[in-house]
Design an enzyme around this catalytic site. Structure first.
Site, mmCIF file in Angstrom:
data_model
loop_
_atom_site.group_PDB
_atom_site.id
_atom_site.type_symbol
_atom_site.label_atom_id
_atom_site.label_comp_id
_atom_site.label_asym_id
_atom_site.label_seq_id
_atom_site.Cartn_x
_atom_site.Cartn_y
_atom_site.Cartn_z
ATOM 1 N N ASP A 194 6.714 -0.851 2.888
ATOM 2 C CA ASP A 194 6.825 -0.969 1.438
ATOM 3 C C ASP A 194 5.592 -1.656 0.846
ATOM 4 O O ASP A 194 5.093 -2.629 1.403
ATOM 5 C CB ASP A 194 8.075 -1.802 1.101
ATOM 6 N N GLU A 230 2.675 0.162 21.870
ATOM 7 C CA GLU A 230 3.310 -0.301 23.114
ATOM 8 C C GLU A 230 4.620 0.463 23.355
ATOM 9 O O GLU A 230 5.177 0.437 24.433
ATOM 10 C CB GLU A 230 3.643 -1.795 23.034
HETATM 11 C C1 NOJ Z 1 8.296 0.157 -3.667
HETATM 12 C C2 NOJ Z 1 9.719 0.609 -3.538
HETATM 13 O O1 NOJ Z 1 9.751 1.987 -3.287
HETATM 14 C C3 NOJ Z 1 10.396 0.224 -4.824
HETATM 15 O O2 NOJ Z 1 11.680 0.777 -4.932
HETATM 16 C C4 NOJ Z 1 10.417 -1.285 -4.908
HETATM 17 O O3 NOJ Z 1 10.962 -1.680 -6.154
HETATM 18 C C5 NOJ Z 1 9.021 -1.883 -4.778
HETATM 19 N N1 NOJ Z 1 8.257 -1.272 -3.733
HETATM 20 C C6 NOJ Z 1 9.097 -3.374 -4.489
HETATM 21 O O4 NOJ Z 1 9.587 -3.581 -3.191
#
Ligand code: NOJ
Ligand code: CA
Length: 512
Positions: A194, A230
């Protein structure tokens, strides 16, 4: 280059709390997902990517993680997650989970410890606590800093409930190595990372975005790659939003991430020149790196394609969602069908966001008081936000909750969805669901390996051939076009009369 599983995979994105509810509380869960594994297997996908499934106060739909080594109780238990992984594997489906390294929940043990330990403590060094904030803004709106009772401020690029980690602290690096191992040891096949480009911060450079794509972030992914190497065939896929392909490509160097989401393609308007440029650019970026391209039309953060493609401006821009802008949904639906065949015909992996295969439109009339997205709340209600693409799926029957579960779904489903349930679409040969299903199965046979060769059918037509002899033609002109010579039609997104391909229609032809 080894032919690892993700190079041509079709990956289905499950937004767990809206997929299927197994216990009747109105929130999707692992029991619901497990009960629908046969559906996903039949659909023809090779992997599932789940949005965060960890214990979370849900200030940002689970992207506020309170514990990276457990499962959100309303979703199930760790034991159930392990069973799910096993069951998916038994069906030949790989499992990708979401890891959120930029920030945790303010309810995480580390953040609570930091609050209690006070200024100057080692516990505060895991986050960004300062005596004075700078002028950075939160991506969800408002300032990026929140003050705590002892006077210090902490950084949160997203909601205040999502404090950012301090990636200059070796303890943070160690923690995430342990988290990756925790899940790889449990059989997880891949990690979706993310907000992958914003982990490292530069507070002194005076840049209002002194957190985007700093050099040190690549060291993080080099070490993650060494760790994942790994294990056997584990995928790292980054969420990297960059218009700049050269910077995007740096994440895909051979010792970094295996793949990254292709948001350039997702953002392209329904326009032949723009789409062609995006496809060519994508291939030119990926081929020299030996990295597979990804083809993405939607996810849990963007307006659904049926709605997007029916608007006057069909491009996608995170900073301008165009919520509420009128959309011709019939036109959008036709284009979304054609776009699906285009995306699935391109070389690399393809992502399908739950409900995309049902042709669901964005739900634009959710009552304000039921909206949950922090974008809505943090923007002072100026931005409607992302709830409209996160409405629980319609599975069967004529009445809400349409087989989603037995309880009241956490977001209301439109009445009109009785026509687009899985059950209704399974019975209709011409449905979006059957288009996806057939395409995903044909894709396995016809669309693995090799690149594309463009055919010239005029400036408003996208046409290319794959090495297997499959030719994909997409007509973006207002008038029908004549199909090139072919042996047979494998699949079409709309009806074809004679050899004429109508406007906003795509076809897969057998040409050898
Ligand atoms: C990207 C994620 O896809 C989104 O849903 C989220 O709000 C933000 N990152 C923050 O984690
Ligand atoms: Ca439930």
């Amino acid at each position: 280059m080894s032919e690892t599983w993700w190079r041509g995979a079709a990956i289905y994105q499950v937004y767990l709390r809206s997929f299927a509810d197994g216990n009747g509380d109105g929130i999707g869960d692992l029991a619901g997902l497990r009960s629908r594994l046969p559906y996903l297997s039949d659909l023809g996908i090779g992997a599932i990517w789940l949005n965060p499934w960890y214990p979370s106060p849900m200030a940002d739909g689970g992207y506020d993680v309170a514990d990276y080594r457990d499962i959100e109780p309303s979703f199930g238990t760790l034991a159930e997650a392990e069973q799910f992984i096993e069951e998916a594997h038994a069906l030949g489906i790989r499992v990708i989970i979401d890891v959120v390294p930029n920030h945790s929940s303010d309810q995480s043990a580390w953040f609570q410890e930091a609050l209690a330990a006070g200024p100057g403590s080692a516990a505060r060094e895991r986050f960004w606590f300062k005596d004075e904030p700078n002028d950075w803004k939160s991506i969800f709106g408002g300032p990026a800093w929140t003050q705590v009772p002892d006077g210090q401020w902490y950084l949160h690029l997203f909601a205040p409930e999502q404090p950012d980690f301090n990636w200059t602290n070796p303890e943070v690096h160690q923690e995430f190595h342990d988290v990756l191992r925790f899940w790889f040891d449990r059989g997880v096949d891949g990690i979706r990372i993310d907000s992958a480009a914003v982990l490292v911060k530069d507070f002194d450079g005076g840049d209002p975005e002194g957190y985007t794509d700093l050099a040190e972030v690549h060291d993080v992914y080099r070490s993650w790659r060494r760790l994942s190497d790994e294990y056997d065939e584990r995928l790292l896929i980054g969420e990297v939003w960059f218009p700049d392909q050269e910077r995007f490509a740096r994440y895909l160097r051979p010792d970094e991430l295996h793949t990254a989401f292709n948001f350039d393609f997702l953002g392209s308007p329904w326009d032949p020149a723009a789409l062609r440029a995006s496809i060519e650019q994508t291939i030119a970026t990926h081929v020299p790196l030996g990295a597979p391209a990804t083809w993405v039309l939607s996810n849990h953060d963007v307006v659904r394609p049926v709605t997007r493609y029916g608007r006057a401006n069909t491009s996608w821009d995170n900073g301008n969602r165009r919520d509420g802008v009128p959309s011709d949904l019939e036109l959008g639906y036709r284009r979304a069908r054609a776009a699906a065949l285009l995306a699935m015909a391109l070389p690399g992996s393809v992502y399908v966001y739950q409900g995309e295969e049902l042709g669901l439109p964005e739900v634009e009339d959710i009552p304000d008081e039921l909206r949950e997205d922090p974008m809505w709340h943090r923007s002072g209600h100026a931005v409607v936000g992302r709830d409209g693409c996160r409405v629980p799926l319609p599975w069967s029957g004529d009445e809400t909750p349409f087989g989603f579960g037995t309880g009241n779904p956490w977001l209301p489903q439109p009445e009109a969805w009785k026509k687009v349930t899985v059950e209704a679409q399974q019975a209709d040969l011409g449905s979006m669901l059957n288009l996806y299903r057939t395409a995903l199965h044909l894709r396995r046979e016809w669309l693995v390996g090799g690149g594309i060769t463009w055919l010239d059918l005029g400036p408003e037509v996208l046409a290319f051939t794959r090495e297997s002899g499959l030719t994909c033609v997409v007509n973006l002109a207002a008038d029908p076009v004549r199909l090139p010579p072919h042996e047979s039609v494998l699949l079409a997104s709309g009806s074809i009369e004679g050899d004429e391909l109508p406007s906003d229609t795509a076809v897969w032809l057998r040409t050898t």
